[in-house]
Design an enzyme around this catalytic site. Structure first.
Site, PDB file in Angstrom:
ATOM      1  N   GLU A 176      34.256  32.954  -0.884  1.00 27.83           N
ATOM      2  CA  GLU A 176      33.384  32.564   0.227  1.00 27.83           C
ATOM      3  C   GLU A 176      34.101  32.675   1.571  1.00 27.83           C
ATOM      4  O   GLU A 176      33.522  33.113   2.555  1.00 27.83           O
ATOM      5  CB  GLU A 176      32.857  31.134   0.027  1.00 27.83           C
TER       6      GLU A 176
ATOM      7  N   TYR B 100      27.421  25.486   4.967  1.00 24.63           N
ATOM      8  CA  TYR B 100      27.067  26.625   4.116  1.00 24.63           C
ATOM      9  C   TYR B 100      28.063  26.760   2.951  1.00 24.63           C
ATOM     10  O   TYR B 100      27.666  26.853   1.781  1.00 24.63           O
ATOM     11  CB  TYR B 100      27.025  27.943   4.931  1.00 24.63           C
TER      12      TYR B 100
ATOM     13  N   ASP C 261      22.876  31.201   4.921  1.00 24.17           N
ATOM     14  CA  ASP C 261      23.799  32.080   5.645  1.00 24.17           C
ATOM     15  C   ASP C 261      22.955  33.118   6.397  1.00 24.17           C
ATOM     16  O   ASP C 261      21.731  33.026   6.449  1.00 24.17           O
ATOM     17  CB  ASP C 261      24.803  32.728   4.684  1.00 24.17           C
TER      18      ASP C 261
END
Ligand code: SF4
Length: 353
Positions: free
Chosen positions: A33, A116, A134
């Site tokens: 991520e 997020y 996102d």
């Protein structure tokens, strides 16, 4: 078929096989991520493997030096991500007993993990019901539901998050989150979305109203600041002078050359006449080559860089300025910003050492 079910059906038939999708290991998900923020999958993939192979778990990551992390990160840009990862790893080692947390409420307390990323890790690792929002999700929702609230405004963030919270499939949160992000990346793309093949097109507001290119709406960015940097490249045959950038400016912790910054574009003659130049150089210093300006874009800054190859500094300059004399064959151990890395690559190809 409703929006969420259609997305999940599409995902199960069309998803890419990506390594971080085949794991519930929160450490691996976190790595992917952070690496994929502002980075395309193809560019980020080798970095993901580099980190997974070098650091087996969050504890070994926490023991790395900042130099090593930045060195592994070199070429990815946005280096604060790498520095923050190290801080996060150390915090997990110290405060969570070295066990990567998976609860959203724990994750958002960590440096570099925003809402997020916390939603992504908690839902992918343990199926916690947290909707991710996102750039891909903003785009899909704005177009499908015809929402023109700016996605980078406070109201917009709330509105899109609330909508995603109502759409997430409670029994399959990870699957829903993956599906909507993948759909945005592969079908409802920023440019040239494949609307004619889209399983949602009958009910898509933007498609039906022919307003796809107008959504999502984004507030204009801040003005770009222009900066003028004159780098001095000193090579004594086997060593090059480098300096570590401090933490108060761009490229914190990376290595570049000694430099002079001016408020406007100057002639090289004006730079040579400056007080700083005369503080560092002898009158007989030879200038062998000047190149630039090279334009280099950062998020909110445009750099105009000149590279000036010089024969020597005054003898006390290195000590007075904390510069480092780096053996040329060890330059790769000193992480550099992209601009400097690209310059050095050409430069080293052009000289014999
Ligand atoms: S029809 Fe086009 S704009 Fe609408 S959701 Fe599908 S890909 Fe996106």
């Amino acid at each position: 078929m409703d929006f969420s079910t259609a997305l999940i059906n599409w995902y199960q038939q069309n998803k890419r096989d990506l390594p971080w999708r085949n794991t519930q290991n929160a450490y691996h998900i976190w790595l992917s991520e952070i690496i994929l923020q502002q980075t395309r999958v193809a560019q980020g993939m080798p970095y993901y493997y580099k980190f997974v192979n070098r650091f087996a778990n969050i504890n070994s990551f926490a023991e790395a030096s900042e130099d090593e992390i930045l060195n592994l990160w070199q070429g990815l840009g946005y280096y604060s991500r790498g520095r923050n990862m190290l801080k996060t790893a150390i915090a997990i080692k110290n405060n969570f007993g070295g066990v990567f947390p998976t609860a959203y409420s724990d994750l958002v307390s960590l440096i570099g993990i925003g809402e997020y990323t916390a939603a992504a890790i908690s839902s992918f690792a343990t199926n916690e019901v947290r909707a991710v929002v996102d750039g891909n999700v903003y785009r899909v929702l704005a177009r499908f539901y015809g929402i023109d609230t700016p996605i980078n405004s406070t109201n917009g963030k709330k509105e899109f998050q609330n909508l995603a919270n109502t759409l997430i499939v409670i029994q399959q949160p990870a699957l829903f989150n993956q599906a909507i992000m993948e759909f945005g990346a592969l079908v409802c793309k920023p440019k040239n979305p494949t609307c004619n093949l889209c399983p949602l097109n009958i009910n898509c507001w933007a498609y039906q109203q022919n307003k796809i290119s107008q959504l999502p709406v984004k507030l204009k960015k801040l003005k770009i600041k222009e900066r003028y940097l004159y780098f001095f490249v000193v090579n004594n045959g086997s060593h090059i002078i480098m300096k570590r950038r401090d933490n108060t400016d761009i490229w914190a912790g990376l290595y570049d050359f000694p430099s002079i910054e001016t408020p406007t574009l100057q002639t090289i003659g004006e730079v040579f006449a400056s007080q700083q130049f005369n503080l560092w150089f002898n009158a007989n210093t030879e200038i062998s080559k000047i190149s630039g300006p090279v334009k280099h874009l950062l998020t909110h800054q445009k750099i105009y860089a000149h590279f000036i190859e010089v024969s020597q500094f005054k003898t006390n300059s290195i000590k007075n300025n904390n510069w480092i004399s780096v053996p040329i064959n060890q330059l790769e151990n000193f992480a550099q910003p992209k601009l400097i890395f690209a310059y050095l690559k050409n430069y080293l190809n052009s000289i014999k050492y």
